[in-house]
Design a protein around this motif. Sequence first.
Motif, PDB file in Angstrom:
ATOM      1  N   GLY A   1      -4.076 118.972  31.495  1.00  0.00           N
ATOM      2  CA  GLY A   1      -3.427 119.287  32.757  1.00  0.00           C
ATOM      3  C   GLY A   1      -2.833 120.678  32.771  1.00  0.00           C
ATOM      4  O   GLY A   1      -2.862 121.373  33.789  1.00  0.00           O
ATOM      5  N   GLU A   2      -2.279 121.141  31.650  1.00  0.00           N
ATOM      6  CA  GLU A   2      -1.680 122.462  31.581  1.00  0.00           C
ATOM      7  C   GLU A   2      -2.730 123.545  31.764  1.00  0.00           C
ATOM      8  O   GLU A   2      -2.469 124.593  32.359  1.00  0.00           O
ATOM      9  CB  GLU A   2      -0.954 122.643  30.246  1.00  0.00           C
ATOM     10  N   ALA A   3      -3.931 123.307  31.239  1.00  0.00           N
ATOM     11  CA  ALA A   3      -5.011 124.274  31.421  1.00  0.00           C
ATOM     12  C   ALA A   3      -5.387 124.383  32.889  1.00  0.00           C
ATOM     13  O   ALA A   3      -5.635 125.481  33.407  1.00  0.00           O
ATOM     14  CB  ALA A   3      -6.232 123.867  30.584  1.00  0.00           C
ATOM     15  N   ALA A   4      -5.433 123.259  33.579  1.00  0.00           N
ATOM     16  CA  ALA A   4      -5.742 123.290  35.013  1.00  0.00           C
ATOM     17  C   ALA A   4      -4.657 124.038  35.785  1.00  0.00           C
ATOM     18  O   ALA A   4      -4.952 124.779  36.733  1.00  0.00           O
ATOM     19  CB  ALA A   4      -5.882 121.867  35.543  1.00  0.00           C
ATOM     20  N   ARG A   5      -3.398 123.861  35.383  1.00  0.00           N
ATOM     21  CA  ARG A   5      -2.305 124.581  36.042  1.00  0.00           C
ATOM     22  C   ARG A   5      -2.443 126.088  35.813  1.00  0.00           C
ATOM     23  O   ARG A   5      -2.224 126.887  36.731  1.00  0.00           O
ATOM     24  CB  ARG A   5      -0.957 124.086  35.512  1.00  0.00           C
ATOM     25  N   SER A   6      -2.791 126.486  34.601  1.00  0.00           N
ATOM     26  CA  SER A   6      -2.986 127.911  34.302  1.00  0.00           C
ATOM     27  C   SER A   6      -4.138 128.480  35.115  1.00  0.00           C
ATOM     28  O   SER A   6      -4.077 129.614  35.608  1.00  0.00           O
ATOM     29  CB  SER A   6      -3.262 128.099  32.807  1.00  0.00           C
ATOM     30  N   ALA A   7      -5.199 127.680  35.273  1.00  0.00           N
ATOM     31  CA  ALA A   7      -6.342 128.124  36.068  1.00  0.00           C
ATOM     32  C   ALA A   7      -5.943 128.319  37.524  1.00  0.00           C
ATOM     33  O   ALA A   7      -6.340 129.293  38.167  1.00  0.00           O
ATOM     34  CB  ALA A   7      -7.479 127.113  35.956  1.00  0.00           C
ATOM     35  N   LEU A   8      -5.146 127.392  38.049  1.00  0.00           N
ATOM     36  CA  LEU A   8      -4.689 127.515  39.438  1.00  0.00           C
ATOM     37  C   LEU A   8      -3.811 128.741  39.605  1.00  0.00           C
ATOM     38  O   LEU A   8      -3.922 129.468  40.601  1.00  0.00           O
ATOM     39  CB  LEU A   8      -3.929 126.256  39.851  1.00  0.00           C
ATOM     40  N   MET A   9      -2.921 128.999  38.638  1.00  0.00           N
ATOM     41  CA  MET A   9      -2.059 130.182  38.697  1.00  0.00           C
ATOM     42  C   MET A   9      -2.908 131.448  38.739  1.00  0.00           C
ATOM     43  O   MET A   9      -2.640 132.373  39.509  1.00  0.00           O
ATOM     44  CB  MET A   9      -1.127 130.202  37.492  1.00  0.00           C
ATOM     45  N   TRP A  10      -3.952 131.501  37.920  1.00  0.00           N
ATOM     46  CA  TRP A  10      -4.810 132.682  37.896  1.00  0.00           C
ATOM     47  C   TRP A  10      -5.568 132.835  39.212  1.00  0.00           C
ATOM     48  O   TRP A  10      -5.715 133.946  39.732  1.00  0.00           O
ATOM     49  CB  TRP A  10      -5.798 132.590  36.737  1.00  0.00           C
ATOM     50  N   LEU A  11      -6.045 131.723  39.768  1.00  0.00           N
ATOM     51  CA  LEU A  11      -6.799 131.785  41.021  1.00  0.00           C
ATOM     52  C   LEU A  11      -5.953 132.323  42.166  1.00  0.00           C
ATOM     53  O   LEU A  11      -6.481 132.953  43.093  1.00  0.00           O
ATOM     54  CB  LEU A  11      -7.327 130.389  41.387  1.00  0.00           C
TER      55      LEU A  11
END
Length: 351
Positions: free
Chosen positions: A188-198
């Motif tokens: 889940g943390e990786a998905a959050r980081s991906a969303l932050m980058w997007l």
Amino acid sequence: MRRSPTPSRIPLPPLVVGLVLLLASSVVGGVGLGAAGVPWADVLRFLWAGLTGGTVHADDAAAYTIVWEIRLPRVVLGAVVGAGLAAVGVAVQAMVRNALADPFVLGISSGAAVGANAVILLGAFAGLGVWALSVSAFLSALAAMVLVYAVARSPHGLTPLRLVLTGTALAYGFEAVTTVMVFGAARGEAARSALMWLLGSLGGATWAQVPLVAVTVAAGWAWLRRRAESLNALAMGDETSAALGVRPGLLRRELFLVTAAVTGTVVAVSGAIGFVGLMVPHVVRMLVGADHRRVLAVAPLAGAVLLVWADVLSRLLLAPAELPVGVITAVVGVPAFLLLMRRGGYAFGGR
């Protein structure tokens, strides 16, 4: 056809000087503001010590690190990214003759997102260490550029309509790939980081990232300034520009390469920060007119100031947590832009 009266324009020299001073004060303000408070006297003292190679007392080492190693590279990178997005926004709108165009209409940022998320979610390019994200995003941005160019090119050259339609269509395809990667993420943390980058973030800024981005943005801006007269001609249409001695097909290909290189480099370090490349060129045209020589003198400074303060707000509103800076540019920029459009009597290209 009758034209609407041309609104008064602000003289260029005082506007440029004012923006330079505002940017300098914004950099200092951006360094001083944050979740961890640093007195303004200490901020100025640490900045002076860093610039002159002076010494700092051991008791101030932690505060000095916050100012010089964490906040200042972030603020400087934000200013460079904002300047680059604004300059490229001017170029893209002239290239495709579309008031709704911005650096991301070519699909390059969406392509960069695929590479960035391959690192965040799948661990690609792990051998590159801290450079993995930037390198992967930049390489995928270049791949997206090549694909958009290959598909959009026709026997008649690179036309605005084909370029916009191709970039938009491929952007949806790249976004679909990114979405599949996010939903398939095991952590889940990786998905959050991906969303932050997007949505754009300057949280990972380091001094090592600044030189390459700054040189690329400066070179792209210098080239655009040198071709400002040609951009004026291109904005009036292909037939008119050809009659004025400009080869629209060749110029459009050159613009595509320059905007792709700058956008790819910027997106690789900051993520997909939207709205700056769309809003800033229009606001600047309201102030100085449609002449690209004047617009390109002002737009990068305005973009730099805007993004510096957007990043400050992203750090402060939910401190110690951070918001994506792209959310701030949209929330602040949309109403301001609509208000200026309603009050300015403005149409794209000054018509």
